[in-house]
Design a protein around this motif. Structure first.
Motif, short mmCIF file in Angstrom:
data_model
loop_
_atom_site.label_atom_id
_atom_site.label_comp_id
_atom_site.label_asym_id
_atom_site.label_seq_id
_atom_site.Cartn_x
_atom_site.Cartn_y
_atom_site.Cartn_z
N ARG A 87 0.86 -1.20 0.00
CA ARG A 87 0.00 0.00 0.00
C ARG A 87 0.88 1.23 0.00
NH1 ARG A 87 -4.71 -1.50 -2.02
NH2 ARG A 87 -4.58 -3.73 -1.66
N GLN A 88 0.65 2.09 -0.96
CA GLN A 88 1.52 3.23 -1.18
C GLN A 88 0.75 4.53 -1.12
OE1 GLN A 88 3.31 3.07 -5.10
NE2 GLN A 88 3.21 5.29 -5.21
N THR A 89 1.26 5.47 -0.36
CA THR A 89 0.77 6.84 -0.43
C THR A 89 1.96 7.69 -0.87
OG1 THR A 89 1.36 7.41 1.85
CG2 THR A 89 -0.77 6.35 1.51
N ASP A 90 1.81 9.01 -0.86
CA ASP A 90 2.98 9.79 -1.27
C ASP A 90 3.98 9.97 -0.14
OD1 ASP A 90 1.29 11.37 0.07
OD2 ASP A 90 1.21 12.99 -1.38
N ARG A 91 3.63 9.50 1.06
CA ARG A 91 4.58 9.64 2.17
C ARG A 91 5.16 8.32 2.65
NH1 ARG A 91 1.24 13.89 5.95
NH2 ARG A 91 -0.54 12.68 5.22
N MET A 92 4.52 7.24 2.29
CA MET A 92 4.94 5.95 2.86
C MET A 92 4.51 4.80 1.95
SD MET A 92 3.39 4.23 6.31
CE MET A 92 4.28 5.17 7.52
N ALA A 94 3.84 0.65 2.68
CA ALA A 94 3.85 -0.44 3.66
C ALA A 94 3.73 -1.75 2.91
CB ALA A 94 2.71 -0.29 4.65
N TYR A 105 8.05 -0.88 6.51
CA TYR A 105 7.68 0.52 6.30
C TYR A 105 8.78 1.18 5.46
CZ TYR A 105 4.37 -0.22 10.10
OH TYR A 105 3.35 -0.70 10.88
N TYR A 107 9.78 4.72 3.96
CA TYR A 107 9.42 6.14 4.11
C TYR A 107 9.79 6.89 2.83
CZ TYR A 107 8.78 4.62 8.84
OH TYR A 107 8.33 3.93 9.94
N ILE A 114 17.43 7.14 9.60
CA ILE A 114 17.45 7.48 11.02
C ILE A 114 18.89 7.31 11.52
CG2 ILE A 114 16.57 6.84 13.30
CD1 ILE A 114 14.37 7.87 11.53
N ARG B 34 -5.65 12.30 3.97
CA ARG B 34 -4.40 12.97 4.33
C ARG B 34 -4.33 13.16 5.84
NH1 ARG B 34 -0.07 13.45 1.19
NH2 ARG B 34 0.49 15.38 2.20
N GLU B 37 -3.76 9.52 7.50
CA GLU B 37 -2.57 8.76 7.15
C GLU B 37 -1.44 9.00 8.16
OE1 GLU B 37 -0.82 10.17 3.57
OE2 GLU B 37 0.83 8.74 3.66
N VAL B 118 -2.57 3.33 6.57
CA VAL B 118 -2.12 3.59 5.19
C VAL B 118 -3.36 3.52 4.29
CG1 VAL B 118 -0.42 2.98 3.43
CG2 VAL B 118 0.01 2.37 5.82
N PRO B 119 -4.01 4.66 4.06
CA PRO B 119 -5.25 4.63 3.28
C PRO B 119 -4.96 4.74 1.79
CG PRO B 119 -5.01 6.70 4.52
CD PRO B 119 -3.69 5.99 4.55
N THR B 120 -5.49 3.83 1.01
CA THR B 120 -5.38 3.93 -0.44
C THR B 120 -6.79 3.83 -1.04
OG1 THR B 120 -5.06 1.54 -0.72
CG2 THR B 120 -3.09 2.89 -0.43
N LEU B 125 -5.02 0.01 4.97
CA LEU B 125 -4.19 -0.97 5.69
C LEU B 125 -3.86 -0.40 7.06
CD1 LEU B 125 -2.58 -3.66 5.55
CD2 LEU B 125 -0.67 -2.33 4.65
N VAL B 127 -1.70 -1.22 10.33
CA VAL B 127 -0.62 -2.12 10.73
C VAL B 127 0.06 -1.64 12.00
CG1 VAL B 127 0.00 -3.35 8.62
CG2 VAL B 127 0.65 -0.96 8.87
N TYR B 233 8.95 7.01 13.49
CA TYR B 233 9.02 5.83 12.64
C TYR B 233 8.59 4.61 13.45
CZ TYR B 233 13.47 5.20 15.09
OH TYR B 233 14.42 5.06 16.06
N ALA B 234 8.29 3.54 12.74
CA ALA B 234 7.80 2.33 13.40
C ALA B 234 8.95 1.58 14.07
CB ALA B 234 7.12 1.42 12.38
#
Lengths: 232, 257
Positions: A87-92, A94, A105, A107, A114, B34, B37, B118-120, B125, B127, B233-234
């Motif tokens: 699953r892809q957005t413009d920030r991440m 997964a 994840y 990024y 990091i 947005r 997310e 993580v919305p598409t 998703l 997690v 971060y995770a």
């Protein structure tokens, strides 16, 4: 420059800017290794320091990870026999697997890893991604050498010094996803080790199944594993 | 004049192209995406000091007689306290077998670890910092018949967007206890409404359980969350059944009067 030429130039800049902002492919979906010409893995060129004894010791650690149902981590998660949910957005981005592995994840909103001073190494490492045209380039460091399944397809294993670069690109009108993996690690490889996996996109109505179970206290499973001659 | 017409035509074309992203976005998730997310961590605003304190302020479930009859004590299958008696201060005892990797994605209520949304376009998703995840279908599909669902800790979830909120409906959960005195079976529906505050930093998830056989009226409560910092971060929650330390002992502290 004439007014007309100026307008054309401004319009071209606006249009090309919009195009570059909009043309990143969307890798979201369920993807599965098909096992039909989907894995192109040459034999790795191992460093002379990677002796038989080193490989045996690493295999023993990996066996313990499997025996005790540890989270697998990279690169095993990408070789999952079950589909991957990307699953892809413009920030991440997964990557969730149906096997016992922590979600990856990646990024897309930071350009630097990091700091090693604060990042606790993990089975998946710290991944950052950037777009190179239609290809998503993912850079990962920060692997834990003692957790999970460390074996790398083609030979070798991940260590704390491993550096992985993955290149994700869609093929065949978006029905295939090619991922090339390039591992560099002077303690393990003589030359960078590159291989490619291809994943098929599953139909949009695919629904994720329950994760593959693993019970470390299942005596039958333990007997099966140890009877095969593996180390305890 | 010709230059002016050319300029207007060019601007018109630019406006069309600039509007194209909006048209593309119209096929994807709405604006709430947005805001939703990213990474979130639970704020325990309603209690602390013990696990019960967190939910002590929640309204208790009002059960039907049939629902009340279903309630039975539950314990974690990994709990191995052998004698089930109070332990004196300073007396260590084993509380877990250290069993990892069993049971799939776990319960739908976020615990104290961070989780990520993580919305598409087709799916949201959700997690955590470990294996598994909730695959929430947002493409308009319905739940399959219960006979085709294998009950699990995550169940089968579908979602829609309502005024910027994500609303998830879930069935197919394994039978068991629900927060604040409730109960659930695979038939029970739970609706979660994810609402991000105007500050973009805080979020409330309202859980509402409905099941005419169990609840006399819908059973509802909410948890509050805070967004992880932009550079957050995770982590990775590690669990190793082969490590003797995983079978941790508890040494009860001396209680203050």
């Amino acid at each position: 420059m004439s007014l007309r030429a100026t307008i054309v130039a401004v319009l071209w800049m606006v249009l090309s800017g919009v195009a570059s902002a909009q043309t990143h492919p969307d890798l979201s979906g369920y993807w599965e290794l098909t096992y039909l010409d989907s894995q192109h893995v040459p034999r790795a060129q191992l460093s002379p320091r990677v002796t038989r004894a080193v490989l045996d010791a690493q295999a023993k650690k990996d066996f313990k990870a499997v025996r005790w149902c540890n989270m697998l981590g990279m690169p095993a998660i990408m070789a999952s026999p079950r589909p991957l949910d990307i699953r892809q957005t413009d920030r991440m981005m997964a990557i969730a697997a149906e096997v016992n592995a922590a979600t990856r994840y990646i990024y897309l909103n930071r350009a630097a890893h990091i700091s090693k001073d604060i990042f606790d190494p993990t089975t998946n490492g710290d991944s950052i991604g950037r777009w190179d045209g239609d290809t998503l380039v993912v850079d990962t460091i920060g692997f834990d050498p003692d957790k999970g399944l460390t074996a790398i397809p083609g030979g070798g294993f991940r260590t704390a010094n491993s550096h992985l670069v993955e290149r994700y690109r869609l093929l065949n009108n978006g029905s295939l996803l090619s991922v090339t993996f390039t591992w560099t690690d002077p303690g393990v490889y003589r030359t960078p080790h590159t291989y490619e996996f291809r994943y098929s996109r599953l139909p949009r109505d695919y629904e994720a199944r329950l994760p593959v179970g693993c019970d470390p206290f299942d005596e039958g499973r333990t007997a099966f594993l140890t009877r095969g001659g593996g180390s305890r | 004049m010709a230059v002016m017409r050319f300029a207007l035509a060019a601007l018109g074309m630019a406006a069309l192209v600039l509007n194209a992203p909006a048209a593309l976005n119209a096929q994807g998730p709405p604006d709430g995406v947005r805001a939703l997310e990213g990474g979130w961590v639970r704020l325990d605003t309603s209690g602390s000091g013990n696990f019960g304190g967190l939910t002590a302020g929640f309204a208790r479930a009002v059960l039907t007689p049939e629902g009340a009859a279903k309630i039975k004590p539950q314990r974690d299958p990994d709990d191995v306290d052998p004698d089930e008696r109070p332990h004196k201060a300073g007396e260590p005892y084993i509380v877990t077998q250290g069993r990892c990797g069993v049971g799939g994605p776990g319960a739908i209520e976020p615990n104290s670890a961070a989780f990520f949304i993580v919305p598409t376009r087709d799916e949201v998703l959700i997690v955590r910092e470990g294996p598994g995840g909730r695959h929430v279908y947002a493409d308009g599909r319905e739940h399959p018949p219960l006979s085709r669902i294998v009950p699990s800790g995550a169940g089968h979830s579908t979602a829609k967007w309502e005024e910027g909120d994500l609303v998830i409906d879930t069935v197919g959960l394994t039978e068991g206890a629900v927060t604040a005195g409730g109960w659930r079976t695979p038939e029970t529906h739970v609706t979660e409404r994810y609402h991000v505050a105007a500050d973009g930093v805080h979020m409330r998830i309202t859980f509402t359980w409905t099941d005419a056989k169990i609840y006399a009226r819908p059973h509802s409560y909410a948890f509050e969350f805070e967004r992880l910092p932009a550079d957050g971060y995770a982590f990775e929650n590690w669990c190793d059944s082969g490590d003797p330390l995983q079978r941790q002992s508890v040494v009860p502290p001396v209680q203050l009067p």
